[in-house]
Design a protein around this motif. Structure first.
Motif, PDB file in Angstrom:
ATOM      1  N   HIS A 220      35.338   4.925 -53.227  1.00 23.37           N
ATOM      2  CA  HIS A 220      33.980   5.010 -53.767  1.00 23.37           C
ATOM      3  C   HIS A 220      33.950   5.779 -55.085  1.00 23.37           C
ATOM      4  O   HIS A 220      33.371   5.322 -56.064  1.00 23.37           O
ATOM      5  CB  HIS A 220      33.051   5.693 -52.757  1.00 23.37           C
ATOM      6  N   HIS A 243      34.786  -1.490 -52.511  1.00 22.04           N
ATOM      7  CA  HIS A 243      33.554  -0.692 -52.648  1.00 22.04           C
ATOM      8  C   HIS A 243      33.259  -0.354 -54.102  1.00 22.04           C
ATOM      9  O   HIS A 243      32.216  -0.688 -54.620  1.00 22.04           O
ATOM     10  CB  HIS A 243      33.553   0.575 -51.799  1.00 22.04           C
ATOM     11  N   THR A 245      32.127   2.086 -55.750  1.00 23.15           N
ATOM     12  CA  THR A 245      30.748   2.542 -55.900  1.00 23.15           C
ATOM     13  C   THR A 245      30.477   3.196 -57.253  1.00 23.15           C
ATOM     14  O   THR A 245      29.411   3.008 -57.842  1.00 23.15           O
ATOM     15  CB  THR A 245      30.401   3.510 -54.752  1.00 23.15           C
ATOM     16  N   VAL A 263      32.149  -4.875 -54.456  1.00 22.48           N
ATOM     17  CA  VAL A 263      31.109  -3.854 -54.577  1.00 22.48           C
ATOM     18  C   VAL A 263      30.141  -3.982 -53.404  1.00 22.48           C
ATOM     19  O   VAL A 263      29.628  -5.049 -53.125  1.00 22.48           O
ATOM     20  CB  VAL A 263      30.352  -3.972 -55.909  1.00 22.48           C
ATOM     21  N   GLY A 264      29.906  -2.877 -52.747  1.00 24.00           N
ATOM     22  CA  GLY A 264      28.993  -2.848 -51.616  1.00 24.00           C
ATOM     23  C   GLY A 264      29.527  -1.926 -50.544  1.00 24.00           C
ATOM     24  O   GLY A 264      30.627  -1.375 -50.670  1.00 24.00           O
ATOM     25  N   THR A 266      25.814  -2.054 -50.996  1.00 23.27           N
ATOM     26  CA  THR A 266      24.837  -1.343 -51.820  1.00 23.27           C
ATOM     27  C   THR A 266      23.496  -1.179 -51.116  1.00 23.27           C
ATOM     28  O   THR A 266      22.718  -0.289 -51.470  1.00 23.27           O
ATOM     29  CB  THR A 266      24.655  -2.086 -53.157  1.00 23.27           C
ATOM     30  N   ARG A 270      22.445   6.447 -48.495  1.00 21.78           N
ATOM     31  CA  ARG A 270      23.437   7.369 -49.056  1.00 21.78           C
ATOM     32  C   ARG A 270      23.869   8.350 -47.964  1.00 21.78           C
ATOM     33  O   ARG A 270      23.401   9.472 -47.886  1.00 21.78           O
ATOM     34  CB  ARG A 270      22.852   8.090 -50.269  1.00 21.78           C
ATOM     35  N   LYS A 278      25.214   5.543 -55.749  1.00 21.98           N
ATOM     36  CA  LYS A 278      25.196   4.140 -55.347  1.00 21.98           C
ATOM     37  C   LYS A 278      24.000   3.421 -55.983  1.00 21.98           C
ATOM     38  O   LYS A 278      22.904   3.973 -56.058  1.00 21.98           O
ATOM     39  CB  LYS A 278      25.082   4.064 -53.825  1.00 21.98           C
ATOM     40  N   GLY A 279      24.228   2.200 -56.432  1.00 19.99           N
ATOM     41  CA  GLY A 279      23.112   1.440 -56.987  1.00 19.99           C
ATOM     42  C   GLY A 279      23.566   0.136 -57.595  1.00 19.99           C
ATOM     43  O   GLY A 279      24.762  -0.121 -57.777  1.00 19.99           O
ATOM     44  N   TRP A 280      22.593  -0.707 -57.941  1.00 20.75           N
ATOM     45  CA  TRP A 280      22.883  -2.024 -58.499  1.00 20.75           C
ATOM     46  C   TRP A 280      23.410  -1.938 -59.919  1.00 20.75           C
ATOM     47  O   TRP A 280      23.990  -2.910 -60.437  1.00 20.75           O
ATOM     48  CB  TRP A 280      21.628  -2.893 -58.437  1.00 20.75           C
ATOM     49  N   THR A 282      25.975  -0.522 -60.853  1.00 16.46           N
ATOM     50  CA  THR A 282      27.432  -0.704 -60.835  1.00 16.46           C
ATOM     51  C   THR A 282      27.803  -2.134 -61.208  1.00 16.46           C
ATOM     52  O   THR A 282      28.655  -2.375 -62.071  1.00 16.46           O
ATOM     53  CB  THR A 282      28.000  -0.360 -59.451  1.00 16.46           C
ATOM     54  N   SER A 310      21.716  -9.214 -50.718  1.00 17.45           N
ATOM     55  CA  SER A 310      22.368  -8.311 -51.675  1.00 17.45           C
ATOM     56  C   SER A 310      22.493  -8.964 -53.042  1.00 17.45           C
ATOM     57  O   SER A 310      22.202  -8.345 -54.072  1.00 17.45           O
ATOM     58  CB  SER A 310      23.750  -7.906 -51.153  1.00 17.45           C
TER      59      SER A 310
END
Length: 381
Positions: A220, A243, A245, A263-264, A266, A270, A278-280, A282, A310
């Motif tokens: 992450h 991941h 992250t 990725v995920g 997501t 947390r 963490k967030g979109w 990325t 997602s």
């Protein structure tokens, strides 16, 4: 032979075909296009107003080894008896009757990679399966498809919490190095004919050294990702980052390495320090820097029916629509090394496809029917 005509076809590779036809025969895609000459013997099925996509692919799941609804009895994904367990195989713990497989088919997910969890530095082998069937061996697309490894909080917590190595990130990297060094020596002895005793763990980790399978490494935090890049260069092995992250923090650095990432999940909360950022964003940064990525649910962390959710949510937050589709179609297939079989509606590939009532990102969209190898595995038109 069947021809599904009049649909909007999202091919998985970036094309959107209007009022198009999908031609399938004997479990394979024959053609997909806006102007196809249909053979006289083809059974024509009207799909006007519907959408057709390739079957969706989730590259990182624990379906069948982390069963839902039965508690510890179904937790067969982490062999926590040691910090390095390269000798175990996810395939030996998969229950094809897990509810997750049915949920996957109902959500249009036709291919999944099933892997051990992230409790151990080296977690064992993983496999890629189609989501329909009752016999694991008959569902296999590729096995083994990688060797699981994990960096960061999880192995520290699971083993360090017992007062055992690894207790630090230094310890995680040291165990990783030690295992790969042993595997290098094992391969050398194999080649020289001096091997005195077989070792299952080293037999399986030797496949990584010989580049027969990649490492798929849970990470992450950005510093853990950089450590992984350092180590795979040191040992000259192939790997994917799982991941990723904090990948947005080092997107340019990642773009300078031949690495694929997933990725995920997501959509999860947390739940630990590593997920604070963490967030979109990325995905958007990775797209901007040309880093190839797939989207994952990490089922059952986020359940498999939310793979499409997602991707849709990523688009709502700025990811391009075609990148989102690719991340659960052709890019996902490339991540797994099976793009010759699945991930797009191209001639010769498996006839894994989904019929949707609306555009898949429309809130009203439902999966009407899911096909694997040309056979209906969910729904009725």
């Amino acid at each position: 032979m069947k021809a599904y005509v009049g649909a909007t076809i999202i091919t998985g590779t970036g094309e959107v075909l209007e009022k198009a036809a999908l031609l399938v025969n004997e479990g394979k895609v024959v053609d997909a296009g806006e102007r196809i000459d249909l053979p006289e013997e083809a059974e024509v099925i009207d799909m006007e107003g519907k959408y057709i996509t390739p079957g969706l692919i989730d590259v990182h799941t624990h379906i069948g080894v982390f069963e839902e609804g039965i508690g510890p009895a179904g937790h067969d994904f982490n062999e926590t008896s040691a910090a390095a367990t390269p000798h175990v195989r996810a395939i030996d713990g998969i229950n094809p009757f897990d509810q997750g497989f049915l949920d996957a088919r109902a959500a249009g997910v036709t291919t999944v990679q099933i892997m051990p969890g992230s409790a151990n530095v080296i977690g064992g082998e993983m496999s890629i399966l189609k989501t329909a069937g009752t016999i694991t061996d008959e569902m296999i697309v590729k096995s083994p498809s990688g060797m699981k490894a994990a960096f960061g909080e999880n192995p520290k917590r699971v083993h360090g919490g017992k007062g055992k190595e690894p207790m630090t990130r230094m310890g995680v990297a040291a165990i990783f190095r030690s295992q790969l060094m042993k595997a290098q020596d094992y391969v050398k002895e194999q080649k020289e004919g001096t091997l005195k005793r077989r070792d299952l763990g080293m037999e399986q980790l030797a496949k990584v050294i010989k580049k027969e399978i990649p490492l798929r490494i849970h990470a992450h935090r950005s510093d853990d990702i950089v450590t992984i890049l350092r180590l795979i260069k040191e040992f000259e092995v192939e790997a994917t980052i799982e991941h990723c992250t904090e990948g947005h923090l080092i997107a340019e650095y990642l773009s300078n390495h031949p690495i694929r990432v997933s990725v995920g999940p997501t959509m999860t909360s947390r739940t630990k320090v590593e997920l604070n950022d963490k967030g979109w964003h990325t995905l958007i940064e990775l797209e901007k820097h040309g880093v190839p990525f797939a989207i994952t649910t990490d089922h059952p962390v986020v359940t498999i029916e939310h793979l499409i959710t997602s991707a849709h949510t990523a688009v709502k937050n700025g990811l391009s629509e075609q990148s989102a589709f690719k991340a659960i179609m052709i890019r996902a297939a490339e991540h797994l090394g099976i793009a010759d079989r699945v991930g797009s509606l191209e001639p010769g590939k498996d006839a894994d496809f989904v019929i949707w009532s609306h555009h898949p990102f429309n809130v009203h969209a439902n999966v009407m029917q899911t096909f694997i190898n040309g056979k209906t595995v969910y729904g009725e038109l």
